[in-house]
Write an enzyme that holds these catalytic residues in place. Structure first.
Site, short mmCIF file in Angstrom:
data_model
loop_
_atom_site.label_atom_id
_atom_site.label_comp_id
_atom_site.label_asym_id
_atom_site.label_seq_id
_atom_site.Cartn_x
_atom_site.Cartn_y
_atom_site.Cartn_z
N ASN A 9 0.88 -1.17 0.00
CA ASN A 9 0.00 0.00 0.00
C ASN A 9 0.92 1.23 0.00
O ASN A 9 1.50 1.56 1.03
CB ASN A 9 -0.89 -0.03 1.26
CG ASN A 9 -1.74 1.22 1.37
OD1 ASN A 9 -1.84 2.01 0.43
ND2 ASN A 9 -2.36 1.42 2.53
N LYS A 11 0.11 4.26 -0.31
CA LYS A 11 -0.54 5.46 0.23
C LYS A 11 -0.28 6.65 -0.71
O LYS A 11 -0.19 6.44 -1.92
CB LYS A 11 -0.07 5.72 1.66
CG LYS A 11 -0.19 4.45 2.51
CD LYS A 11 -0.10 4.67 3.98
CE LYS A 11 -0.27 3.32 4.68
NZ LYS A 11 -0.32 3.42 6.12
N HIS A 91 -9.94 1.42 4.24
CA HIS A 91 -8.68 1.50 4.98
C HIS A 91 -8.88 2.42 6.19
O HIS A 91 -9.64 3.38 6.12
CB HIS A 91 -7.57 2.06 4.06
CG HIS A 91 -6.22 2.00 4.71
ND1 HIS A 91 -5.80 2.95 5.62
CD2 HIS A 91 -5.21 1.10 4.61
CE1 HIS A 91 -4.58 2.62 6.04
NE2 HIS A 91 -4.20 1.50 5.45
N GLU A 93 -7.22 4.73 7.39
CA GLU A 93 -6.97 6.16 7.15
C GLU A 93 -8.19 6.80 6.48
O GLU A 93 -8.50 7.97 6.71
CB GLU A 93 -5.69 6.35 6.32
CG GLU A 93 -4.46 6.12 7.20
CD GLU A 93 -3.24 5.57 6.48
OE1 GLU A 93 -3.16 5.68 5.25
OE2 GLU A 93 -2.36 5.01 7.17
N GLU A 163 -6.35 -4.96 9.93
CA GLU A 163 -5.31 -3.98 10.25
C GLU A 163 -5.67 -3.26 11.54
O GLU A 163 -6.45 -2.30 11.53
CB GLU A 163 -5.20 -2.95 9.12
CG GLU A 163 -4.78 -3.54 7.79
CD GLU A 163 -4.10 -2.49 6.91
OE1 GLU A 163 -2.95 -2.70 6.53
OE2 GLU A 163 -4.72 -1.46 6.64
N GLY A 169 1.61 1.95 10.82
CA GLY A 169 2.59 3.04 10.75
C GLY A 169 3.24 3.37 12.08
O GLY A 169 3.88 4.41 12.22
N SER A 201 2.50 -2.37 10.43
CA SER A 201 3.92 -2.48 10.76
C SER A 201 4.55 -3.83 10.39
O SER A 201 5.43 -4.34 11.09
CB SER A 201 4.16 -2.15 12.24
OG SER A 201 3.82 -0.81 12.49
P1 PGA Z 1 2.26 0.10 7.63
O1 PGA Z 1 0.85 0.40 6.88
O2 PGA Z 1 2.77 -1.20 7.07
O3 PGA Z 1 3.14 1.27 7.27
O4 PGA Z 1 1.97 0.00 9.09
C1 PGA Z 1 -0.04 -0.62 6.59
C2 PGA Z 1 -1.28 -0.06 5.95
O5 PGA Z 1 -1.69 1.04 6.30
O6 PGA Z 1 -1.89 -0.71 5.07
#
Ligand code: PGA
Length: 240
Positions: A9, A11, A91, A93, A163, A169, A201
């Site tokens: 991903n 982003k 997601h 976010e 997630e 993150g 992560s």
């Molecule tokens: P990350 O993000 O691996 O940086 O924690 C995962 C995601 O948001 O899909």
């Protein structure tokens, strides 16, 4: 054994030039179903790259509407037109920063399902939910609103990503036991066979442990796959 799935991903990162350069250095493995979820602006160039024969390219969001007066939105037909193979929906976010509700996410999933666009549906609890022991309740509610009423045929186009919000993150990944517990719960609750990916992560050091769990079918990876050398290392670590 079926292939493990790894979805990067990206982003809101990369220009078209950076995306294409990344693809020229990426080393996919026949053992892994590798995919990249990228910004809308990148997908066409990525889909035209020869590596598209080996990996899939997808979007990180889309509209629940088919067409019309929806300024700033992107439809499934437009995604198909630029070569997108799948879409990530719900997601955290999108849920937390852009305040997408379970119902709005449901409408997007329904649109994807009706039009046969494969989608990755993200669910996950906040730290507060987990600290109060409510993680399963929260995930079950998200799943119910997102997926209730779909049949087996629809499920063939749907994957779920678990997630935990507190792990995204933060460098603070769930343990493989915590992830496995929720993944097997999700598979119990969902009435049809469905692939469940872990995200939050994931990195070069922990990915193999996650993917060796019986109920973890793959990973959704943010930060650790932004750099192509890291992405190659992560793929290599899964090959053994
Ligand atoms: P990350 O993000 O691996 O940086 O924690 C995962 C995601 O948001 O899909």
């Amino acid at each position: 054994m079926s292939q493990k799935i790894v979805i990067a991903n990206w982003k809101m990162h990369k220009t078209r030039k950076e995306a294409v350069l990344y693809l020229s250095h990426l080393k996919p493995s026949p053992k892994i179903d590798l995919r990249i979820a990228a910004s809308y602006t990148l997908i066409q160039d990525m889909a035209l790259h020869p590596i598209h024969e080996k990996i899939q390219m997808g979007a990180q969001n889309m509209s629940s509407h088919t067409e019309g007066a929806f300024t700033g939105e992107v439809s499934i037909a437009q995604l198909r037109d630029i070569g997108a193979d799948f879409v990530v929906l719900g997601h955290s976010e999108r849920r937390h920063i852009f305040k997408e509700t379970d119902e709005e996410i449901r409408a997007k999933i329904e649109r994807a399902v009706v039009e046969g666009m494969p989608c990755i549906v993200c669910v996950g609890e906040t730290l507060e939910d987990r600290n109060s022991g409510n993680e399963k309740k929260v995930i079950q509610k998200q799943l119910f609103i997102a997926l209730n009423g779909f049949d087996e045929k629809h499920f063939s186009k749907i994957m779920i990503a678990y997630e935990p919000v507190w792990a995204i993150g933060t460098g603070n990944a769930a343990t493989k036991e915590q992830a496995e517990e929720i993944h097997s719960f999700i598979k119990e609750v969902v009435p049809f066979d469905v692939k469940v990916l872990y995200g939050g992560s994931v990195n070069v050091d922990n990915i193999a442990a996650f993917l060796s769990q019986p109920s973890i079918d793959g990973a959704l990876v943010g930060g650790a796959m932004l750099d192509v050398e890291n992405a190659n290392q992560l793929i290599e670590n899964l090959e053994d």
